[in-house]
Design a protein around this motif. Structure first.
Motif, mmCIF file in Angstrom:
data_model
loop_
_atom_site.group_PDB
_atom_site.id
_atom_site.type_symbol
_atom_site.label_atom_id
_atom_site.label_comp_id
_atom_site.label_asym_id
_atom_site.label_seq_id
_atom_site.Cartn_x
_atom_site.Cartn_y
_atom_site.Cartn_z
ATOM 1 N N GLU A 18 0.842 -1.199 0.000
ATOM 2 C CA GLU A 18 0.000 0.000 0.000
ATOM 3 C C GLU A 18 0.882 1.257 0.000
ATOM 4 O O GLU A 18 0.680 2.175 -0.792
ATOM 5 C CB GLU A 18 -0.894 -0.030 1.247
ATOM 6 C CG GLU A 18 -2.094 0.879 1.183
ATOM 7 C CD GLU A 18 -3.097 0.442 0.132
ATOM 8 O OE1 GLU A 18 -2.979 -0.686 -0.385
ATOM 9 O OE2 GLU A 18 -3.981 1.256 -0.189
ATOM 10 N N ALA A 19 1.871 1.257 0.889
ATOM 11 C CA ALA A 19 2.751 2.419 1.004
ATOM 12 C C ALA A 19 3.551 2.621 -0.271
ATOM 13 O O ALA A 19 3.747 3.744 -0.732
ATOM 14 C CB ALA A 19 3.695 2.243 2.196
ATOM 15 N N PHE A 20 3.979 1.511 -0.878
ATOM 16 C CA PHE A 20 4.752 1.574 -2.111
ATOM 17 C C PHE A 20 3.953 2.282 -3.200
ATOM 18 O O PHE A 20 4.456 3.132 -3.927
ATOM 19 C CB PHE A 20 5.104 0.144 -2.536
ATOM 20 C CG PHE A 20 5.628 0.013 -3.939
ATOM 21 C CD1 PHE A 20 6.845 0.550 -4.281
ATOM 22 C CD2 PHE A 20 4.888 -0.661 -4.897
ATOM 23 C CE1 PHE A 20 7.334 0.410 -5.570
ATOM 24 C CE2 PHE A 20 5.374 -0.796 -6.180
ATOM 25 C CZ PHE A 20 6.587 -0.258 -6.516
ATOM 26 N N ARG A 21 2.665 1.946 -3.268
ATOM 27 C CA ARG A 21 1.830 2.573 -4.296
ATOM 28 C C ARG A 21 1.586 4.035 -3.987
ATOM 29 O O ARG A 21 1.511 4.859 -4.887
ATOM 30 C CB ARG A 21 0.504 1.843 -4.390
ATOM 31 C CG ARG A 21 0.631 0.525 -5.096
ATOM 32 C CD ARG A 21 -0.538 -0.349 -4.832
ATOM 33 N NE ARG A 21 -1.775 0.252 -5.308
ATOM 34 C CZ ARG A 21 -2.961 -0.256 -5.054
ATOM 35 N NH1 ARG A 21 -3.066 -1.353 -4.356
ATOM 36 N NH2 ARG A 21 -4.037 0.327 -5.504
ATOM 37 N N PHE A 22 1.456 4.338 -2.689
ATOM 38 C CA PHE A 22 1.098 5.701 -2.359
ATOM 39 C C PHE A 22 2.272 6.672 -2.404
ATOM 40 O O PHE A 22 2.099 7.861 -2.534
ATOM 41 C CB PHE A 22 0.423 5.752 -0.982
ATOM 42 C CG PHE A 22 -1.032 5.419 -1.039
ATOM 43 C CD1 PHE A 22 -1.969 6.300 -0.527
ATOM 44 C CD2 PHE A 22 -1.471 4.269 -1.657
ATOM 45 C CE1 PHE A 22 -3.317 6.007 -0.610
ATOM 46 C CE2 PHE A 22 -2.807 3.973 -1.740
ATOM 47 C CZ PHE A 22 -3.742 4.841 -1.211
ATOM 48 N N GLN A 23 3.460 6.122 -2.286
ATOM 49 C CA GLN A 23 4.603 7.034 -2.176
ATOM 50 C C GLN A 23 5.485 7.058 -3.412
ATOM 51 O O GLN A 23 6.366 7.887 -3.495
ATOM 52 C CB GLN A 23 5.470 6.631 -0.979
ATOM 53 C CG GLN A 23 4.842 7.030 0.329
ATOM 54 C CD GLN A 23 5.554 6.415 1.500
ATOM 55 O OE1 GLN A 23 6.584 5.782 1.336
ATOM 56 N NE2 GLN A 23 5.008 6.598 2.676
ATOM 57 N N ARG A 24 5.257 6.136 -4.326
ATOM 58 C CA ARG A 24 6.226 6.029 -5.417
ATOM 59 C C ARG A 24 6.273 7.299 -6.260
ATOM 60 O O ARG A 24 5.296 8.018 -6.399
ATOM 61 C CB ARG A 24 5.927 4.821 -6.300
ATOM 62 C CG ARG A 24 4.600 4.890 -6.986
ATOM 63 C CD ARG A 24 4.503 3.779 -7.969
ATOM 64 N NE ARG A 24 5.502 3.925 -8.989
ATOM 65 C CZ ARG A 24 6.135 2.908 -9.555
ATOM 66 N NH1 ARG A 24 5.849 1.700 -9.206
ATOM 67 N NH2 ARG A 24 7.031 3.108 -10.495
ATOM 68 N N SER A 25 7.425 7.536 -6.792
ATOM 69 C CA SER A 25 7.525 8.752 -7.599
ATOM 70 C C SER A 25 8.185 8.441 -8.920
ATOM 71 O O SER A 25 8.628 7.340 -9.138
ATOM 72 C CB SER A 25 8.358 9.795 -6.877
ATOM 73 O OG SER A 25 9.567 9.212 -6.450
#
Lengths: 342, 269
Positions: B262-269
């Motif tokens: 979840e965090a990976f999807r929300f923070q990726r740039s």
């Protein structure tokens, strides 16, 4: 079918897209046209629920992509820029897997997989391991996984990138054949691609949608390009030839403008991109002994975007496309969409 | 009702794909082969080697020592399961390293993340898949153990054997679950394997640290030790607290994996 309103996405404090607004009617193919890094992939990832937007809303088939993510995910097919394929599975096994996780009922799966393979023309490869397929076939398997659950909306990120010209034509025909039953958004940075496949185009640049229109009208706008409008008095018989000799002039059109006195004519000039021989134009008009009553710059805001777009098919693989030849092709390509055969 | 059915169907779909990819991977067969070779070697060495249990028992008989009586089967089981546990320490990170790192590298995570699946369904399906693969690695061992132990007198303690192997699978599931979490943090499989190995080595020996600390904190840390809880089970003691520790590791791994994706999807740039 797909409504996007004021969508923005920040990475840290850097905006990837800003106030992106557009909508796609059912059965349409919308081309998402923009240079690399313009925000196409970000927008598509938000639509598919892969990324959350910082602000704004997007709805697919009436469901908000963030609030009703699961409902949206059932209704979309998505082909990311790199096709998401498991190399150790057979084409058929993989499509069965995708059908299962997309929620296709057990009784319909075989039929749906069969249909998707037939549409994408990969039936003869059904038992082949995906890692043994060529790039073109992988792309088709990628499209097959996007349509296997018969979604109302299909989102394709750069579906023709890296394919050879023959494969590109096949993939484009495939996409065109999907329209009508499905609503499609496809992204591309290749200008002729939209005119060949899409019924509407949204041009995105630096995270903003700068124009939405039909391909024909956009091409017309582009053909109008940047240029000058002049109002001159006198005999213009020799003027056209003289203007043509100036550097950077693309077309010269001389006519009697509406509401002008008989002695005056209107001259429309379009310029080669990046050229601006304003001083020479004025000098030529005056030097021809004509009266110059008006000289107005005509600017098309899309020009900057188009300069960054790939305008010719062969430039895709391309290190060879020099900037100057690229600039020349900007006007040539829309006129000859069939040029890809070369 | 319907949604529970969908969830189970989705877990099974992920599970089957995961398991299928292990059975299609030459690398997994190499790992299994090495595991079988080493465990077979230790089996022979412990039981029939020059210093092995049978030789020792024979020596005692010759010297006329009868008390305390030796239970060769029981001793063998606790030695052998201890060895299997140590082997698993090296094998398991290699099984879990690709669980998410491969998906990230291949871009298939984008397919899973845009399908109507929740993150924990994917994590659970994957964990079940890799645990099943490890189970198929352990099952052949049970067969030759059963054959050897059927000749034992006093008869082999069947409950110890079953409980010990159940403990092995449970501990493996705990390690694989944590390994899956680490795999979800990176798209490098090698890095995932090294980090997982480091983490479980730490958890393996945490009771040594605990003893040196002592007191309440040391006591609490001691309970986290993988080897301590595993040894309890291989000795044939059904200790609820050990089961709870392993189950907690499993759930923690699944939970952290779902969170990290979840965090990976929300923070990726």
């Amino acid at each position: 079918m797909i409504e996007v309103e004021q969508l923005s996405k920040l990475y840290g404090s850097t905006p990837a897209i800003q106030d992106v607004t557009f909508s796609v009617e059912a059965g349409e193919i919308l081309g998402f046209l923009g240079p690399n890094g313009a925000g196409k992939t970000t927008t598509m990832r938000i639509l598919t629920g892969y990324l959350p937007a910082t602000s704004g809303t997007a709805r697919i088939a009436g469901f908000d992509v963030h609030e009703d993510s699961m409902a949206v995910r059932k209704r979309i097919g998505y082909l990311p820029e790199t096709p998401p394929l498991y190399g150790d599975m057979t084409v058929e096994g993989f499509l069965h897997f995708v059908a299962r996780i997309k929620g296709v009922a057990a009784g319909d799966r075989s039929k749906r997989v069969e249909l998707a393979m037939r549409r994408c023309n990969i039936l003869e490869k059904r038992q082949v391991l995906i890692r043994k397929l060529s790039k073109g076939f992988r792309q088709r398997v990628g499209i097959a996984q996007a349509i296997v659950h018969d979604p109302p909306a299909i989102i394709l990120d750069e579906p023709t990138v890296g394919l050879d010209p023959r494969q590109i034509i096949e993939v484009r025909n495939l996409i065109k054949s999907l329209a009508g039953d499905h609503t499609i958004i496809l992204s591309t940075h290749i200008l002729p691609e939209v005119s060949m496949t899409c019924s509407r185009v949204a041009i995105i640049n630096r995270g903003r949608v700068v124009a939405t229109n039909t391909p024909e009208q956009l091409m017309a706008q582009l053909a109008g390009g940047s240029g000058y409008e002049l109002e001159v008095e006198g005999d213009t018989a020799a003027l056209a030839a003289r203007l043509h000799r100036l550097p950077g002039i693309r077309t010269v059109e001389i006519g009697s403008g509406e509401g002008l006195p008989k002695s005056r004519s209107q001259v429309r000039l379009t310029l080669e991109p990046g050229m601006d021989p304003g001083r020479e134009i004025a000098a030529t008009v005056v030097g021809s002994g004509l009266g110059l009553y008006e000289m107005r710059r005509v600017r098309v805001s899309l020009e900057d975007v188009f300069l960054e777009l790939t305008t010719e098919e062969k430039a895709m693989d391309g290190s060879t496309a020099a900037p100057s030849s690229d600039a020349n092709n900007t006007d040539a390509a829309p006129d000859s969409p069939g040029g890809e055969a070369a | 009702m319907n949604s529970i059915k969908t969830i189970i169907a989705n877990v099974i779909a992920i599970y089957r794909r995961e398991l299928q990819s292990y059975f299609a991977s030459p690398f997994a067969y190499i790992i299994a082969g090495v595991f079988w070779l080493l465990s077979g070697f230790f089996f022979v060495a412990i039981l029939m080697g020059p210093e092995g249990l049978i030789a020792q028992a024979a020596l005692r008989d010759q010297m006329g020592i009868t008390t305390p009586p030796v239970d060769v089967a029981y001793q063998f089981l606790s030695y052998f399961l201890g060895i299997l546990g140590s082997l698993a320490l090296f094998i398991l990170p290699m099984l879990s390293m690709g669980l998410y790192a491969e998906e990230r590298k291949r871009g298939t995570l984008e397919l899973l993340a845009t399908s109507p699946l929740t993150n924990w369904v994917v994590a659970l399906g994957k964990l079940l898949g890799v645990v099943t693969f490890f189970l198929t690695m352990v099952l052949p061992l049970l067969i030759y153990q059963a054959i050897a132990l059927s000749a034992a007198n006093p008869p082999a303690p069947i409950t110890v054997m079953l409980l010990g192997h159940a403990g092995l699978i449970l501990m493996a599931a705990a390690i694989l679950s944590l390994g899956m979490f680490i795999s979800s943090l990176t798209d490098s499989t090698i890095l995932a394997a090294i980090l997982t190995f480091g983490l479980i080595l730490l958890l393996w020996v945490v009771d040594l640290v605990a003893t040196s600390i002592g007191g309440g904190l040391g006591d609490a840390l001691g309970h986290l030790s993988l080897i301590k809880n595993y040894t309890t089970l291989t000795q044939g003691i059904l200790d609820t607290s050990s089961l709870i520790v392993f189950l907690s590791y499993i759930l923690l791994g699944i939970f952290l994996t779902a969170q990290s994706i979840e965090a990976f999807r929300f923070q990726r740039s």
